[in-house]
Write a protein that holds these residues in place. Structure first.
Motif, short mmCIF file in Angstrom:
data_model
loop_
_atom_site.label_atom_id
_atom_site.label_comp_id
_atom_site.label_asym_id
_atom_site.label_seq_id
_atom_site.Cartn_x
_atom_site.Cartn_y
_atom_site.Cartn_z
N UNK A 73 1.14 4.89 -0.76
CA UNK A 73 2.03 5.97 -0.37
C UNK A 73 2.45 5.80 1.10
N UNK A 74 1.51 5.39 1.95
CA UNK A 74 1.82 5.14 3.36
C UNK A 74 2.88 4.04 3.47
N UNK A 75 2.74 2.98 2.67
CA UNK A 75 3.71 1.89 2.68
C UNK A 75 5.09 2.38 2.22
N UNK A 76 5.09 3.33 1.30
CA UNK A 76 6.35 3.91 0.83
C UNK A 76 6.98 4.78 1.92
N UNK A 77 6.15 5.58 2.60
CA UNK A 77 6.62 6.48 3.66
C UNK A 77 7.02 5.73 4.92
N UNK A 78 6.38 4.62 5.19
CA UNK A 78 6.61 3.83 6.42
C UNK A 78 7.05 2.43 5.98
N UNK A 79 8.33 2.23 5.72
CA UNK A 79 8.80 1.00 5.08
C UNK A 79 8.59 -0.29 5.87
N UNK A 80 8.17 -0.22 7.12
CA UNK A 80 7.98 -1.45 7.89
C UNK A 80 6.58 -2.00 7.75
N UNK A 81 5.74 -1.37 6.93
CA UNK A 81 4.39 -1.88 6.69
C UNK A 81 4.48 -3.25 6.04
N UNK A 82 3.75 -4.20 6.57
CA UNK A 82 3.75 -5.54 5.98
C UNK A 82 2.67 -5.65 4.93
N UNK A 83 1.45 -5.38 5.35
CA UNK A 83 0.33 -5.54 4.43
C UNK A 83 -0.80 -4.61 4.83
N UNK A 84 -1.57 -4.22 3.85
CA UNK A 84 -2.78 -3.41 4.08
C UNK A 84 -3.91 -4.06 3.30
N UNK A 85 -5.07 -4.11 3.92
CA UNK A 85 -6.28 -4.55 3.23
C UNK A 85 -7.24 -3.38 3.29
N UNK A 86 -8.03 -3.21 2.26
CA UNK A 86 -8.89 -2.04 2.22
C UNK A 86 -10.19 -2.31 1.49
N UNK A 87 -11.18 -1.50 1.81
CA UNK A 87 -12.46 -1.42 1.11
C UNK A 87 -12.75 0.07 1.00
N UNK A 88 -13.92 0.42 0.47
CA UNK A 88 -14.18 1.85 0.27
C UNK A 88 -14.53 2.59 1.56
N UNK A 89 -14.74 1.87 2.68
CA UNK A 89 -15.08 2.55 3.93
C UNK A 89 -14.26 2.08 5.14
N UNK A 90 -13.29 1.20 4.93
CA UNK A 90 -12.44 0.76 6.04
C UNK A 90 -11.15 0.13 5.50
N UNK A 120 0.28 11.31 2.75
CA UNK A 120 -0.13 10.18 1.92
C UNK A 120 -1.52 10.38 1.31
N UNK A 121 -2.16 11.49 1.65
CA UNK A 121 -3.52 11.79 1.18
C UNK A 121 -4.48 10.65 1.50
N UNK A 122 -4.45 10.24 2.78
CA UNK A 122 -5.33 9.17 3.25
C UNK A 122 -6.72 9.72 3.51
N UNK A 123 -7.74 8.88 3.44
CA UNK A 123 -9.11 9.33 3.74
C UNK A 123 -9.19 9.83 5.19
N UNK A 124 -10.11 10.72 5.48
CA UNK A 124 -10.24 11.25 6.85
C UNK A 124 -10.96 10.26 7.79
N UNK A 125 -10.47 9.05 7.84
CA UNK A 125 -11.08 8.01 8.66
C UNK A 125 -10.52 8.06 10.07
N UNK A 126 -11.25 7.43 10.98
CA UNK A 126 -10.81 7.36 12.37
C UNK A 126 -10.31 5.97 12.69
N UNK A 127 -9.44 5.89 13.67
CA UNK A 127 -8.97 4.59 14.15
C UNK A 127 -10.09 3.95 14.95
N UNK A 128 -10.47 2.73 14.58
CA UNK A 128 -11.55 2.03 15.27
C UNK A 128 -11.06 0.76 15.96
N UNK A 129 -9.80 0.41 15.76
CA UNK A 129 -9.27 -0.78 16.41
C UNK A 129 -7.75 -0.78 16.40
#
Length: 159
Positions: A73-90, A120-129
């Protein structure tokens, strides 16, 4: 034809009238239309540059399906996103941002996750980098074999 100040509401309606807004000074077509000036008194205008952004977020574990759906959904809302990688905690998000300087690009990048968390109903994570590099540095790193490879395939992928 009714004459009124721009943005004034037409009589008998509760809606605002639409008005035109000129493109900014660094709009490509604007520069092509200007005659060439060699006068040294002409002030230099600041031009936007492209910045490669890598944003890392982390937090409490969330179901992988929800993380993936949120990043899509974030990629749809922000069309300049190139790629996202994810796991269950980051997750890591890579994209190009257009900004005047590094400070502006970093400020926009730091707001990205928080501003899209609800929509986008993203997890309540914090920016770490956060890494912000200009286009030349990005391409130099790739050419020298350093840094992450170009973002391909584009999209949302698990680690």
């Amino acid at each position: 034809m009714r004459r009124a100040r721009p943005g004034a509401t037409p009589r008998g309606t509760a809606e605002r009238a639409l008005t035109s807004v000129e493109a900014g000074a660094d709009f490509d077509q604007y520069e092509q239309d200007l005659p060439e000036q060699t006068d040294e008194t002409t002030p230099d205008r600041e031009v936007s540059k492209l910045w490669h952004i890598t944003l890392s977020v982390s937090g409490a574990e969330a179901p992988l399906t929800e993380v993936r759906r949120g990043l899509e959904q974030l990629a749809h809302d922000h069309p300049f996103l190139l790629t996202s990688r994810y796991a269950n905690d980051h997750a890591e998000i890579r994209y190009w941002e257009e900004a005047r300087d590094l400070h502006d690009a970093a400020a926009v990048a730091l707001r990205l996750w928080g501003e899209h968390r609800q929509t986008a109903k993203l997890p309540p994570w914090e920016i770490v980098g956060l890494e912000v590099i200009d286009r030349e540095t990005y391409h130099q790193r790739i050419a020298e074999g350093y840094g992450p490879p170009p973002a391909a395939p584009v999209g949302v992928h698990p680690y």
